[in-house]
Motif scaffolding. Structure first.
Motif, PDB file in Angstrom:
ATOM      1  N   PHE A   1       0.849  -1.183   0.000  1.00 11.81           N
ATOM      2  CA  PHE A   1       0.000   0.000   0.000  1.00 11.81           C
ATOM      3  C   PHE A   1       0.891   1.240   0.000  1.00 11.81           C
ATOM      4  O   PHE A   1       1.502   1.589   0.999  1.00 11.81           O
ATOM      5  N   SER A   2       0.983   1.882  -1.127  1.00  7.57           N
ATOM      6  CA  SER A   2       1.837   3.064  -1.220  1.00  7.57           C
ATOM      7  C   SER A   2       1.380   3.929  -2.381  1.00  7.57           C
ATOM      8  O   SER A   2       0.658   3.482  -3.271  1.00  7.57           O
ATOM      9  N   VAL A   3       1.827   5.194  -2.380  1.00  9.26           N
ATOM     10  CA  VAL A   3       1.435   6.111  -3.441  1.00  9.26           C
ATOM     11  C   VAL A   3       1.985   5.675  -4.794  1.00  9.26           C
ATOM     12  O   VAL A   3       1.505   6.096  -5.822  1.00  9.26           O
ATOM     13  N   SER A   4       3.009   4.800  -4.798  1.00  8.27           N
ATOM     14  CA  SER A   4       3.541   4.316  -6.073  1.00  8.27           C
ATOM     15  C   SER A   4       2.531   3.474  -6.832  1.00  8.27           C
ATOM     16  O   SER A   4       2.702   3.176  -7.999  1.00  8.27           O
ATOM     17  N   GLN A   5       1.424   3.111  -6.151  1.00  2.83           N
ATOM     18  CA  GLN A   5       0.371   2.330  -6.783  1.00  2.83           C
ATOM     19  C   GLN A   5      -0.568   3.219  -7.608  1.00  2.83           C
ATOM     20  O   GLN A   5      -1.565   2.749  -8.107  1.00  2.83           O
ATOM     21  N   SER A   6      -0.260   4.506  -7.724  1.00  6.18           N
ATOM     22  CA  SER A   6      -1.174   5.451  -8.348  1.00  6.18           C
ATOM     23  C   SER A   6      -1.608   5.006  -9.735  1.00  6.18           C
ATOM     24  O   SER A   6      -0.856   4.399 -10.473  1.00  6.18           O
TER      25      SER A   6
ATOM     26  N   GLU B   1      -3.719   2.206   5.414  1.00  3.12           N
ATOM     27  CA  GLU B   1      -3.547   1.742   4.037  1.00  3.12           C
ATOM     28  C   GLU B   1      -4.010   2.816   3.056  1.00  3.12           C
ATOM     29  O   GLU B   1      -3.333   3.106   2.060  1.00  3.12           O
ATOM     30  N   ALA B   2      -5.167   3.416   3.337  1.00  2.00           N
ATOM     31  CA  ALA B   2      -5.715   4.433   2.437  1.00  2.00           C
ATOM     32  C   ALA B   2      -4.806   5.660   2.351  1.00  2.00           C
ATOM     33  O   ALA B   2      -4.514   6.162   1.253  1.00  2.00           O
ATOM     34  N   ILE B   3      -4.351   6.137   3.489  1.00  3.36           N
ATOM     35  CA  ILE B   3      -3.467   7.302   3.495  1.00  3.36           C
ATOM     36  C   ILE B   3      -2.156   6.968   2.778  1.00  3.36           C
ATOM     37  O   ILE B   3      -1.622   7.800   2.026  1.00  3.36           O
ATOM     38  N   SER B   4      -1.644   5.762   2.982  1.00  4.02           N
ATOM     39  CA  SER B   4      -0.418   5.342   2.292  1.00  4.02           C
ATOM     40  C   SER B   4      -0.592   5.375   0.782  1.00  4.02           C
ATOM     41  O   SER B   4       0.362   5.629   0.043  1.00  4.02           O
ATOM     42  N   CYS B   5      -1.816   5.111   0.328  1.00  3.11           N
ATOM     43  CA  CYS B   5      -2.105   5.119  -1.111  1.00  3.11           C
ATOM     44  C   CYS B   5      -2.482   6.504  -1.622  1.00  3.11           C
ATOM     45  O   CYS B   5      -2.877   6.660  -2.783  1.00  3.11           O
ATOM     46  N   GLY B   6      -2.389   7.518  -0.762  1.00  2.00           N
ATOM     47  CA  GLY B   6      -2.637   8.886  -1.207  1.00  2.00           C
ATOM     48  C   GLY B   6      -4.083   9.324  -1.155  1.00  2.00           C
ATOM     49  O   GLY B   6      -4.481  10.253  -1.875  1.00  2.00           O
ATOM     50  N   LEU B   7      -4.886   8.707  -0.281  1.00  2.00           N
ATOM     51  CA  LEU B   7      -6.300   9.069  -0.192  1.00  2.00           C
ATOM     52  C   LEU B   7      -6.583   9.921   1.043  1.00  2.00           C
ATOM     53  O   LEU B   7      -6.026   9.670   2.112  1.00  2.00           O
ATOM     54  N   PRO B   8      -7.500  10.882   0.926  1.00  2.00           N
ATOM     55  CA  PRO B   8      -8.018  11.555   2.112  1.00  2.00           C
ATOM     56  C   PRO B   8      -9.028  10.638   2.791  1.00  2.00           C
ATOM     57  O   PRO B   8      -9.643   9.786   2.136  1.00  2.00           O
ATOM     58  N   VAL B   9      -9.215  10.798   4.093  1.00  2.00           N
ATOM     59  CA  VAL B   9     -10.039   9.869   4.870  1.00  2.00           C
ATOM     60  C   VAL B   9     -11.143  10.605   5.619  1.00  2.00           C
ATOM     61  O   VAL B   9     -10.925  11.675   6.194  1.00  2.00           O
ATOM     62  N   VAL B  10     -12.331   9.979   5.610  1.00  2.00           N
ATOM     63  CA  VAL B  10     -13.437  10.410   6.466  1.00  2.00           C
ATOM     64  C   VAL B  10     -13.817   9.211   7.328  1.00  2.00           C
ATOM     65  O   VAL B  10     -14.079   8.124   6.808  1.00  2.00           O
ATOM     66  N   ALA B  11     -13.822   9.394   8.646  1.00  2.00           N
ATOM     67  CA  ALA B  11     -14.129   8.292   9.573  1.00  2.00           C
ATOM     68  C   ALA B  11     -15.090   8.806  10.634  1.00  2.00           C
ATOM     69  O   ALA B  11     -15.625   9.917  10.532  1.00  2.00           O
ATOM     70  N   CYS B  12     -15.315   7.993  11.664  1.00  2.00           N
ATOM     71  CA  CYS B  12     -16.269   8.350  12.713  1.00  2.00           C
ATOM     72  C   CYS B  12     -15.601   8.507  14.067  1.00  2.00           C
ATOM     73  O   CYS B  12     -14.558   7.911  14.344  1.00  2.00           O
ATOM     74  N   THR B  13     -16.237   9.278  14.902  1.00  2.00           N
ATOM     75  CA  THR B  13     -15.785   9.487  16.273  1.00  2.00           C
ATOM     76  C   THR B  13     -16.252   8.323  17.150  1.00  2.00           C
ATOM     77  O   THR B  13     -17.105   7.539  16.763  1.00  2.00           O
TER      78      THR B  13
END
Length: 367
Positions: free
Chosen positions: A184-189, A287-299
């Protein structure tokens, strides 16, 4: 030359579980293999070839299995108690229970033991489990605390739960985060062919993916939701709701996604959503951040700890807030790239070498 420490692992999840606990064990063992240790993986059987083969072949890593037996439940009995004699025979100095369990008698054997506890959701939220399972898990938890020389909690949230439910000395617990696999990395773009937000994890009530489905009507029609995870009865609830609300054309549910396919799904997504009500950590966020994605999650649990201050977090029952947060991270939104860059700097603390180094230091202290 200093003799290498002999470390044994409970490898059942490594050879049988495709995600979650299995991923934790496989990633950690592969990272530890670069240290001067002898690593022996004790599994009740060979499990699934494709999972076992994710452990890189190295001269200091080997699998160990119990002797064949015709007795019923022999594998379970070996893992819960009989394994101790094999550990003594092999000269194991530290045994590491990777999935919250230790064999009965490990303390009495003189072998030092470490256990990784991922979460205590069965105690914090028993409504998500069958009552018999909660009783079994609670007994195993308390038995493991009696056996363990040291406990690894994978988050501060999990540490707080261990202290609340286990009544153990805080000095006996170390928080050591888990790392995600290097695949899982940004190189997977990749160049996306369509617009979608992604969610990864078992499709069960606790994971709360219905919140993301309910957010879809507030989002641009061109944006769809791809859900990757194991099918459960809750999946049918999600499908029924989408059909009732006319949203089925904007939802794609995928089961059995291969190890090779998953990084590509991350790379082509526009954003990642993780609306879980309670987690021990939340590795899909990393994993998502490693792939260059912004994240929305819950409290409500540990997800802020995993994603850091530049991900967005909403109430697990507020669909409109979920939609508004997703709008803030879609392509073209102001500040999106800054969020991604800052989040990637934040998750450097979960790098494999850093995590493995802390675990090795713990092994050495115990010996």
């Amino acid at each position: 030359m200093t003799e290498r420490l002999k470390i044994g692992f409970d490898a059942k999840r490594i050879v049988r579980n495709g995600t979650g606990l299995g991923s934790y064990g496989r990633t950690l063992v592969n990272d530890l293999a670069s240290y001067p240790l002898e690593l022996r993986l004790y599994a009740p059987d060979q499990g699934r070839d494709e999972l076992r083969q994710q452990i890189r072949q190295q001269e200091n890593v080997s699998f160990c299995y119990p002797a064949q037996s015709a007795l019923p439940f022999s594998k379970a009995l070996w893992r819960s108690k009989g394994i101790v004699s094999d550990l003594k025979r092999d000269g194991i100095q530290v045994f590491h229970g990777l999935s919250g369990e230790l064999p009965i008698g490990i303390r009495q054997s003189g072998i030092k033991s470490v256990v990784t506890i991922h979460d205590l959701i069965f105690l914090r939220h028993p409504e998500f489990y069958h009552w018999i399972d909660t009783k079994i898990y609670a007994w195993k938890f308390r038995q493991t605390l009696r056996e363990a020389d040291h406990i690894i909690a994978i988050s501060e949230c999990t540490k707080r739960d261990i202290l609340a439910y286990g009544k153990v000395d805080e000095r006996k617990i170390s928080v050591i985060y888990q790392s995600c696999a290097p695949k899982f990395s940004v190189s997977q773009s990749a160049t996306p062919s369509n617009r979608y937000i992604l969610s990864v994890g078992s499709i069960e009530a606790r994971k709360n993916i219905l919140l993301a489905v309910k957010a879809l009507p507030y989002l641009p029609e061109a944006v769809s939701l791809v859900i990757v995870g194991r099918h459960t009865p809750y999946t049918d609830e999600v499908i029924a709701y989408a059909k009732k609300e006319g949203l089925t054309h904007r939802i794609k549910i995928m089961h059995g996604v291969s190890d090779e396919e998953l990084p590509k799904l991350y790379a082509e997504a526009e954003a990642f959503v993780y609306p879980s009500r309670y987690e021990g950590f939340g590795i899909p966020i990393i994993e998502a951040i490693s792939c260059g994605l912004p994240v929305v999650a819950c409290t409500g649990s540990c997800l802020e700890e995993a994603g850091g201050p530049d991900a967005l977090y909403v109430d697990p029952d507020d669909a409109e807030a979920m939609a508004q947060a997703i709008k803030q991270v879609l392509r073209g939104a102001e500040g999106r790239e800054t969020r991604i860059e800052r989040s990637q700097r934040y998750i450097e603390r979960f790098a494999g070498n850093d995590v493995a180094g802390q675990v090795v230091e713990l092994y050495r202290r115990l010996c």
